[in-house]
Motif scaffolding. Structure first.
Motif, PDB file in Angstrom:
ATOM      1  N   ALA A 197       0.843  -1.207   0.000  1.00 50.16           N
ATOM      2  CA  ALA A 197       0.000   0.000   0.000  1.00 50.16           C
ATOM      3  C   ALA A 197       0.875   1.254   0.000  1.00 50.16           C
ATOM      4  O   ALA A 197       0.588   2.236  -0.694  1.00 50.16           O
ATOM      5  N   ALA A 198       1.967   1.207   0.759  1.00 48.86           N
ATOM      6  CA  ALA A 198       2.847   2.389   0.857  1.00 48.86           C
ATOM      7  C   ALA A 198       3.595   2.648  -0.441  1.00 48.86           C
ATOM      8  O   ALA A 198       3.962   3.794  -0.725  1.00 48.86           O
ATOM      9  N   THR A 199       3.824   1.617  -1.230  1.00 37.73           N
ATOM     10  CA  THR A 199       4.597   1.793  -2.470  1.00 37.73           C
ATOM     11  C   THR A 199       3.688   1.854  -3.704  1.00 37.73           C
ATOM     12  O   THR A 199       4.168   1.808  -4.833  1.00 37.73           O
ATOM     13  N   HIS A 204      -5.061   0.396  -1.005  1.00 40.30           N
ATOM     14  CA  HIS A 204      -5.368   0.636   0.405  1.00 40.30           C
ATOM     15  C   HIS A 204      -5.094  -0.622   1.215  1.00 40.30           C
ATOM     16  O   HIS A 204      -4.764  -1.670   0.655  1.00 40.30           O
ATOM     17  N   LEU A 205      -5.291  -0.506   2.517  1.00 37.35           N
ATOM     18  CA  LEU A 205      -5.162  -1.656   3.420  1.00 37.35           C
ATOM     19  C   LEU A 205      -6.435  -1.747   4.251  1.00 37.35           C
ATOM     20  O   LEU A 205      -7.039  -0.720   4.580  1.00 37.35           O
ATOM     21  N   GLU A 206      -6.836  -2.965   4.568  1.00 40.46           N
ATOM     22  CA  GLU A 206      -7.994  -3.152   5.438  1.00 40.46           C
ATOM     23  C   GLU A 206      -7.543  -3.684   6.796  1.00 40.46           C
ATOM     24  O   GLU A 206      -6.710  -4.601   6.854  1.00 40.46           O
ATOM     25  N   ILE A 207      -8.109  -3.128   7.858  1.00 44.29           N
ATOM     26  CA  ILE A 207      -7.873  -3.666   9.209  1.00 44.29           C
ATOM     27  C   ILE A 207      -8.992  -4.666   9.506  1.00 44.29           C
ATOM     28  O   ILE A 207     -10.176  -4.305   9.470  1.00 44.29           O
ATOM     29  N   SER A 258       0.468  -4.204  17.761  1.00 39.05           N
ATOM     30  CA  SER A 258      -0.897  -4.306  17.237  1.00 39.05           C
ATOM     31  C   SER A 258      -0.898  -3.968  15.748  1.00 39.05           C
ATOM     32  O   SER A 258       0.064  -3.379  15.214  1.00 39.05           O
ATOM     33  N   VAL A 259      -2.001  -4.316  15.089  1.00 34.26           N
ATOM     34  CA  VAL A 259      -2.143  -3.992  13.660  1.00 34.26           C
ATOM     35  C   VAL A 259      -1.998  -2.481  13.460  1.00 34.26           C
ATOM     36  O   VAL A 259      -1.295  -2.032  12.544  1.00 34.26           O
ATOM     37  N   LYS A 260      -2.619  -1.701  14.335  1.00 38.28           N
ATOM     38  CA  LYS A 260      -2.529  -0.235  14.175  1.00 38.28           C
ATOM     39  C   LYS A 260      -1.100   0.258  14.392  1.00 38.28           C
ATOM     40  O   LYS A 260      -0.654   1.185  13.711  1.00 38.28           O
ATOM     41  N   GLU A 261      -0.385  -0.343  15.323  1.00 35.34           N
ATOM     42  CA  GLU A 261       1.021   0.058  15.535  1.00 35.34           C
ATOM     43  C   GLU A 261       1.869  -0.265  14.311  1.00 35.34           C
ATOM     44  O   GLU A 261       2.756   0.517  13.926  1.00 35.34           O
ATOM     45  N   VAL A 262       1.596  -1.406  13.687  1.00 32.27           N
ATOM     46  CA  VAL A 262       2.347  -1.768  12.484  1.00 32.27           C
ATOM     47  C   VAL A 262       2.043  -0.778  11.357  1.00 32.27           C
ATOM     48  O   VAL A 262       2.954  -0.288  10.675  1.00 32.27           O
ATOM     49  N   ILE A 263       0.768  -0.451  11.196  1.00 36.06           N
ATOM     50  CA  ILE A 263       0.394   0.490  10.130  1.00 36.06           C
ATOM     51  C   ILE A 263       1.066   1.848  10.368  1.00 36.06           C
ATOM     52  O   ILE A 263       1.609   2.456   9.429  1.00 36.06           O
ATOM     53  N   SER A 264       1.064   2.296  11.612  1.00 37.20           N
ATOM     54  CA  SER A 264       1.730   3.582  11.926  1.00 37.20           C
ATOM     55  C   SER A 264       3.205   3.525  11.578  1.00 37.20           C
ATOM     56  O   SER A 264       3.766   4.479  11.027  1.00 37.20           O
ATOM     57  N   ALA A 265       3.841   2.402  11.904  1.00 41.11           N
ATOM     58  CA  ALA A 265       5.274   2.275  11.611  1.00 41.11           C
ATOM     59  C   ALA A 265       5.517   2.322  10.103  1.00 41.11           C
ATOM     60  O   ALA A 265       6.466   2.976   9.633  1.00 41.11           O
ATOM     61  N   VAL A 266       4.671   1.655   9.327  1.00 38.14           N
ATOM     62  CA  VAL A 266       4.874   1.647   7.865  1.00 38.14           C
ATOM     63  C   VAL A 266       4.643   3.054   7.295  1.00 38.14           C
ATOM     64  O   VAL A 266       5.390   3.512   6.422  1.00 38.14           O
ATOM     65  N   LYS A 267       3.643   3.745   7.827  1.00 37.08           N
ATOM     66  CA  LYS A 267       3.395   5.117   7.343  1.00 37.08           C
ATOM     67  C   LYS A 267       4.555   6.032   7.707  1.00 37.08           C
ATOM     68  O   LYS A 267       4.996   6.857   6.905  1.00 37.08           O
ATOM     69  N   GLU A 268       5.043   5.869   8.920  1.00 36.71           N
ATOM     70  CA  GLU A 268       6.141   6.710   9.423  1.00 36.71           C
ATOM     71  C   GLU A 268       7.419   6.477   8.601  1.00 36.71           C
ATOM     72  O   GLU A 268       8.049   7.421   8.113  1.00 36.71           O
ATOM     73  N   VAL A 269       7.769   5.230   8.435  1.00 31.52           N
ATOM     74  CA  VAL A 269       9.041   4.918   7.759  1.00 31.52           C
ATOM     75  C   VAL A 269       8.962   5.269   6.272  1.00 31.52           C
ATOM     76  O   VAL A 269       9.925   5.766   5.690  1.00 31.52           O
ATOM     77  N   SER A 270       7.797   5.012   5.654  1.00 31.99           N
ATOM     78  CA  SER A 270       7.672   5.275   4.213  1.00 31.99           C
ATOM     79  C   SER A 270       7.372   6.735   3.923  1.00 31.99           C
ATOM     80  O   SER A 270       7.617   7.220   2.806  1.00 31.99           O
ATOM     81  N   GLY A 271       6.782   7.428   4.903  1.00 32.02           N
ATOM     82  CA  GLY A 271       6.351   8.811   4.653  1.00 32.02           C
ATOM     83  C   GLY A 271       5.101   8.881   3.791  1.00 32.02           C
ATOM     84  O   GLY A 271       4.762   9.950   3.266  1.00 32.02           O
ATOM     85  N   ASP A 273       0.962   8.339   3.599  1.00 29.78           N
ATOM     86  CA  ASP A 273      -0.256   8.178   4.399  1.00 29.78           C
ATOM     87  C   ASP A 273      -1.298   7.440   3.555  1.00 29.78           C
ATOM     88  O   ASP A 273      -2.302   8.006   3.135  1.00 29.78           O
ATOM     89  N   PHE A 274      -1.084   6.153   3.319  1.00 33.36           N
ATOM     90  CA  PHE A 274      -1.980   5.383   2.434  1.00 33.36           C
ATOM     91  C   PHE A 274      -3.345   5.167   3.112  1.00 33.36           C
ATOM     92  O   PHE A 274      -3.437   5.158   4.350  1.00 33.36           O
ATOM     93  N   PRO A 275      -4.409   4.981   2.299  1.00 38.31           N
ATOM     94  CA  PRO A 275      -5.746   4.811   2.878  1.00 38.31           C
ATOM     95  C   PRO A 275      -5.884   3.492   3.644  1.00 38.31           C
ATOM     96  O   PRO A 275      -5.382   2.460   3.203  1.00 38.31           O
ATOM     97  N   VAL A 276      -6.544   3.576   4.791  1.00 41.29           N
ATOM     98  CA  VAL A 276      -6.805   2.391   5.622  1.00 41.29           C
ATOM     99  C   VAL A 276      -8.307   2.319   5.867  1.00 41.29           C
ATOM    100  O   VAL A 276      -8.925   3.321   6.239  1.00 41.29           O
TER     101      VAL A 276
END
Ligand SMILES: NC(=O)c1ccc[n+]([C@@H]2O[C@H](COP(=O)([O-])OP(=O)(O)OC[C@H]3O[C@@H](n4cnc5c(N)ncnc54)[C@H](O)[C@@H]3O)[C@@H](O)[C@H]2O)c1
Ligand SMILES: O=c1ccn([C@@H]2O[C@H](COP(=O)(O)OP(=O)(O)O[C@H]3O[C@H](CO)[C@H](O)[C@H](O)[C@H]3O)[C@@H](O)[C@H]2O)c(=O)[nH]1
Length: 332
Positions: A197-199, A204-207, A258-271, A273-276
């Motif tokens: 999703a980040a690339t 998007h990604l679904e939780i 958590s799933v949300k923590e992982v998503i935050s990390a991917v958004k943070e590292v990639s820069g 803000d992909f849709p969730v």
């Protein structure tokens, strides 16, 4: 003195093949390329295209390559698919493993390392999960792996072959040098999907559910870097060669995100803000799975080098970018 790596054209097997080569071992990969890629097999390894359940083929390649140990990664890995096609999973994961074990015993192979899963525990009563918790899988995938563990346990008593079954928790990331990564045609794993999703490979990604009994309502998992896991296999081989007794060992770090923590990390590292989007719970997802991970450290002397979610995510993202230049399209 060669190690046979079944499934070495796939995600974890290709990293294990690299770790073995880095440790100065000879490697022959056996893979039917049903999911893996020929290009994913490290250059220093020999390659045989074929099925790990093909007894005659395995006997021949063991003799041709002077194989003394087997690392068995080949298998079918998607839990929900195993619910829809259980007999396919019992065939590929259990029946083919039986044939491979038979060929190993008949060929006098002394050491066997098996890719098992935290899925053998099903929905454990508590975390962290210890190896002596009951095996009560809740999917055909988990049962197919548990049955192979039991076959190996019995075979190791009857024959001169010791084994280690490594029960992986959530494997993620990619080789830090960019030599290998996850290239599944049917990606289902959270960090892989978030990286896609980040690339821009996915829209998007679904939780899958945010009403679990966890601090932020999403599931917690113990994410282990694939290179640390690959290294555990090299250490397990040394352990068995030094006469270590057969055992099962959890492979995780003993902490969870958590799933949300992982998503935050991917958004943070990639820069990015992909849709969730929020979706229904996925059937069979336990709220929290965290490894009790002392045994693998104590018995193998395993010391992870990549126990860092941001590093795992960085390596996964780097790999995802590199796949674009390889023109491998594997998004759903
Ligand atoms: N990825 C995870 O998070 C995870 C977690 C726990 C356990 N595991 C186990 O680790 C192993 C490797 O998983 P992965 O993520 O690398 O999967 P993968 O699909 O990337 O690799 C599996 C490889 O095995 C090959 N293969 C499948 N059936 C075969 C057969 N009958 N004969 C020869 N080759 C065959 C495929 O072509 C593929 O290259 C599997 O046994 C899986 O059950 C994976
Ligand atoms: O698009 C996605 C993908 C996953 N998830 C959630 O993320 C968590 C992790 O899911 P994964 O699919 O990445 O991994 P699993 O925990 O389902 O399973 C993996 O880890 C298990 C042990 O923990 C077994 O080893 C199994 O073989 C392996 O696939 C789960 O809560 C899942 O619902 C999402 O919310 N959205």
């Amino acid at each position: 003195m060669t190690v046979l790596v079944t499934g070495g054209a796939g995600y974890i097997g290709s990293h294990a093949a690299l770790a073995l080569l880095d440790a100065g071992r000879k490697v022959v990969v056996l893979d039917n390329l049903s999911q893996g890629h020929r290009w994913a097999v490290p250059a220093g390894a020999a390659f045989v295209e074929g099925d790990c359940g093909d007894y005659e083929l395995v006997r021949k390649l063991v003799a041709d390559h002077d194989v003394t140990a087997i690392m068995h990664f080949a298998g079918s890995i998607i839990v929900p698919e195993s619910v829809v096609y259980p007999l396919d999973y019992y065939y590929n994961n259990t029946v083919n493993s039986r044939a491979l074990a038979q060929a190993a015993v008949d060929a006098g192979i002394r050491h066997f390392i098996f890719s098992s899963t935290a899925g053998v525990y099903g929905e454990p009563a508590k975390t962290p999960i210890l190896e002596d918790f009951p095996s009560k899988p809740i999917s055909p995938y988990g049962t197919s792996k548990m049955m192979t563990e039991k076959m190996l346990a019995d075979a190791s008593v009857a024959h001169d072959m010791n084994y280690v079954a490594l029960r992986y928790f959530n494997v993620a990331g990619a080789d830090p040098k960019g030599r290998a990564g996850q290239t599944s045609r049917k990606a289902t794993h959270l960090i892989k999907i978030a990286s896609q999703a980040a690339t821009g490979v996915r829209s998007h990604l679904e939780i899958y559910g945010e009403d679990y009994e966890t601090p932020d309502g999403t599931c917690i998992r113990d994410y282990i870097h694939v290179s640390d896991l690959a290294n555990a296999h090299v250490l397990a081989l040394e352990y068995l060669e030094n006469g270590g007794e057969s055992d099962v060992m959890n492979c995780g770090y003993g902490r969870g995100f958590s799933v949300k923590e992982v998503i935050s990390a991917v958004k943070e590292v990639s820069g990015v803000d992909f849709p969730v989007k929020l979706a229904e719970r996925r059937p069979g997802d336990p709220a929290a799975l965290i490894a009790g991970a002392d045994r693998v450290r104590e018995k193998l002397g395993w010391e992870p080098k990549h126990d860092d979610l941001e590093m795992i995510v960085r390596h996964a993202l780097d790999w995802e970018e590199s796949l674009k230049t390889r023109q491998v399209v594997d998004a759903a």
